[in-house]
Design a protein around this motif. Sequence first.
Motif, PDB file in Angstrom:
ATOM      1  N   VAL A  92     -36.374 -37.299   5.119  1.00 19.64           N
ATOM      2  CA  VAL A  92     -34.970 -36.929   5.237  1.00 19.64           C
ATOM      3  C   VAL A  92     -34.760 -35.851   6.305  1.00 19.64           C
ATOM      4  N   GLU A  93     -35.749 -35.007   6.529  1.00 17.42           N
ATOM      5  CA  GLU A  93     -35.632 -33.949   7.527  1.00 17.42           C
ATOM      6  C   GLU A  93     -35.525 -34.507   8.948  1.00 17.42           C
ATOM      7  N   GLU A  94     -35.952 -35.756   9.154  1.00 19.02           N
ATOM      8  CA  GLU A  94     -35.877 -36.395  10.474  1.00 19.02           C
ATOM      9  C   GLU A  94     -34.463 -36.866  10.811  1.00 19.02           C
ATOM     10  N   VAL A  95     -33.624 -37.001   9.798  1.00 15.90           N
ATOM     11  CA  VAL A  95     -32.290 -37.557  10.000  1.00 15.90           C
ATOM     12  C   VAL A  95     -31.399 -36.519  10.678  1.00 15.90           C
ATOM     13  N   GLN A  96     -31.160 -36.727  11.934  1.00  7.34           N
ATOM     14  CA  GLN A  96     -30.269 -35.844  12.682  1.00  7.34           C
ATOM     15  C   GLN A  96     -29.024 -36.631  13.088  1.00  7.34           C
ATOM     16  N   GLU A  97     -29.158 -37.433  14.118  1.00  8.64           N
ATOM     17  CA  GLU A  97     -28.033 -38.248  14.580  1.00  8.64           C
ATOM     18  C   GLU A  97     -28.074 -39.598  13.861  1.00  8.64           C
ATOM     19  N   CYS A  98     -27.166 -39.776  12.937  1.00 12.05           N
ATOM     20  CA  CYS A  98     -27.085 -41.022  12.178  1.00 12.05           C
ATOM     21  C   CYS A  98     -25.672 -41.100  11.597  1.00 12.05           C
ATOM     22  N   HIS A  99     -25.110 -42.285  11.584  1.00 15.75           N
ATOM     23  CA  HIS A  99     -23.754 -42.462  11.071  1.00 15.75           C
ATOM     24  C   HIS A  99     -23.733 -43.226   9.755  1.00 15.75           C
ATOM     25  N   LEU A 100     -24.577 -44.218   9.654  1.00 11.66           N
ATOM     26  CA  LEU A 100     -24.653 -45.050   8.456  1.00 11.66           C
ATOM     27  C   LEU A 100     -26.130 -45.106   8.072  1.00 11.66           C
ATOM     28  N   LEU A 101     -26.471 -44.608   6.882  1.00 17.54           N
ATOM     29  CA  LEU A 101     -27.873 -44.470   6.487  1.00 17.54           C
ATOM     30  C   LEU A 101     -28.140 -45.211   5.190  1.00 17.54           C
ATOM     31  N   TYR A 102     -28.996 -46.235   5.271  1.00 18.48           N
ATOM     32  CA  TYR A 102     -29.432 -46.946   4.072  1.00 18.48           C
ATOM     33  C   TYR A 102     -30.644 -46.202   3.529  1.00 18.48           C
ATOM     34  N   ILE A 103     -30.545 -45.750   2.303  1.00 22.84           N
ATOM     35  CA  ILE A 103     -31.616 -44.954   1.695  1.00 22.84           C
ATOM     36  C   ILE A 103     -32.395 -45.819   0.724  1.00 22.84           C
ATOM     37  N   SER A 104     -33.660 -46.018   1.052  1.00 24.68           N
ATOM     38  CA  SER A 104     -34.554 -46.797   0.203  1.00 24.68           C
ATOM     39  C   SER A 104     -35.673 -45.867  -0.238  1.00 24.68           C
ATOM     40  N   MET A 105     -35.544 -45.373  -1.447  1.00 26.29           N
ATOM     41  CA  MET A 105     -36.518 -44.401  -1.945  1.00 26.29           C
ATOM     42  C   MET A 105     -37.297 -44.983  -3.115  1.00 26.29           C
ATOM     43  N   PRO A 106     -38.589 -44.645  -3.216  1.00 28.57           N
ATOM     44  CA  PRO A 106     -39.338 -45.050  -4.400  1.00 28.57           C
ATOM     45  C   PRO A 106     -38.695 -44.458  -5.652  1.00 28.57           C
ATOM     46  N   PRO A 107     -38.832 -45.138  -6.783  1.00 27.54           N
ATOM     47  CA  PRO A 107     -38.178 -44.665  -8.001  1.00 27.54           C
ATOM     48  C   PRO A 107     -38.540 -43.246  -8.415  1.00 27.54           C
ATOM     49  N   LEU A 108     -39.712 -42.771  -8.026  1.00 26.53           N
ATOM     50  CA  LEU A 108     -40.127 -41.434  -8.446  1.00 26.53           C
ATOM     51  C   LEU A 108     -39.458 -40.325  -7.644  1.00 26.53           C
ATOM     52  N   LYS A 109     -38.924 -40.648  -6.481  1.00 25.51           N
ATOM     53  CA  LYS A 109     -38.259 -39.630  -5.668  1.00 25.51           C
ATOM     54  C   LYS A 109     -36.829 -39.458  -6.139  1.00 25.51           C
ATOM     55  N   SER A 110     -36.334 -38.258  -6.016  1.00 30.44           N
ATOM     56  CA  SER A 110     -34.982 -37.964  -6.452  1.00 30.44           C
ATOM     57  C   SER A 110     -33.983 -38.225  -5.322  1.00 30.44           C
ATOM     58  N   VAL A 111     -33.137 -39.206  -5.541  1.00 30.87           N
ATOM     59  CA  VAL A 111     -32.089 -39.512  -4.572  1.00 30.87           C
ATOM     60  C   VAL A 111     -31.175 -38.306  -4.425  1.00 30.87           C
ATOM     61  N   GLY A 112     -30.895 -37.633  -5.524  1.00 35.16           N
ATOM     62  CA  GLY A 112     -30.030 -36.458  -5.492  1.00 35.16           C
ATOM     63  C   GLY A 112     -30.540 -35.390  -4.547  1.00 35.16           C
ATOM     64  N   LYS A 113     -31.848 -35.159  -4.541  1.00 35.12           N
ATOM     65  CA  LYS A 113     -32.427 -34.151  -3.648  1.00 35.12           C
ATOM     66  C   LYS A 113     -32.300 -34.570  -2.185  1.00 35.12           C
ATOM     67  N   VAL A 114     -32.487 -35.861  -1.925  1.00 36.39           N
ATOM     68  CA  VAL A 114     -32.350 -36.377  -0.562  1.00 36.39           C
ATOM     69  C   VAL A 114     -30.913 -36.171  -0.086  1.00 36.39           C
ATOM     70  N   LEU A 115     -29.956 -36.519  -0.929  1.00 35.84           N
ATOM     71  CA  LEU A 115     -28.545 -36.370  -0.571  1.00 35.84           C
ATOM     72  C   LEU A 115     -28.176 -34.903  -0.387  1.00 35.84           C
ATOM     73  N   GLN A 116     -28.803 -34.041  -1.152  1.00 39.39           N
ATOM     74  CA  GLN A 116     -28.557 -32.602  -1.035  1.00 39.39           C
ATOM     75  C   GLN A 116     -29.038 -32.090   0.322  1.00 39.39           C
TER      76      GLN A 116
END
Length: 180
Positions: A92-116
């Motif tokens: 997620v730290e690599e995401v700089q210039e992006c307008h539409l982002l499809y997030i495909s995370m393994p079930p063990l990772k917290s989507v909430g933390k990524v969005l934060q």
Amino acid sequence: MRRIVSLINLVCIFCFVLPGQGAAPSSEDKLKVAYLYNFAKFIQWPEETFTDEQSPLVIGVLGRSSVEAELAPLAQKTVRNRPIVIRHFSKVEEVQECHLLYISMPPLKSVGKVLQVLGSKAIVTVGDATDFAAQGGVVQFVTLRERLRFLVNLEYALKNHIKIDSQLLSLAVEVVGRAK
């Protein structure tokens, strides 16, 4: 007139394409890519998210997903006269210039933390994790009656100055945080 044709195409994709119970994953992936492309047509980002009128619209994938393989044809298309660029992000730290982002995370990772981590960036986040929209994602894919559909967290979009056309909102199975 062009907008009406786009809306008709969008409705056809949303209503008539049935992945079916035994559909191959690539069929669902192609449908998700069609959704992503059509979402981009009905979303308006703040002007400052683009450096100039020729800046590309960046569609990204965060994490590993079979959807990524189906995105290549979009790189030959445009949205509102902007070329589309496809990018892959491992972290997620690599995401700089992006307008539409499809997030495909393994079930063990917290989507909430990524969005934060993405915070208040003007990025339309799309995912299919359970409670994706409730955790702050803008668009969540859901399967209803064997059809791929979507719901929208309008509250998060508006907070980041992203405008979603009412025609697109009318096709969502649910809109959270309607504009007042």
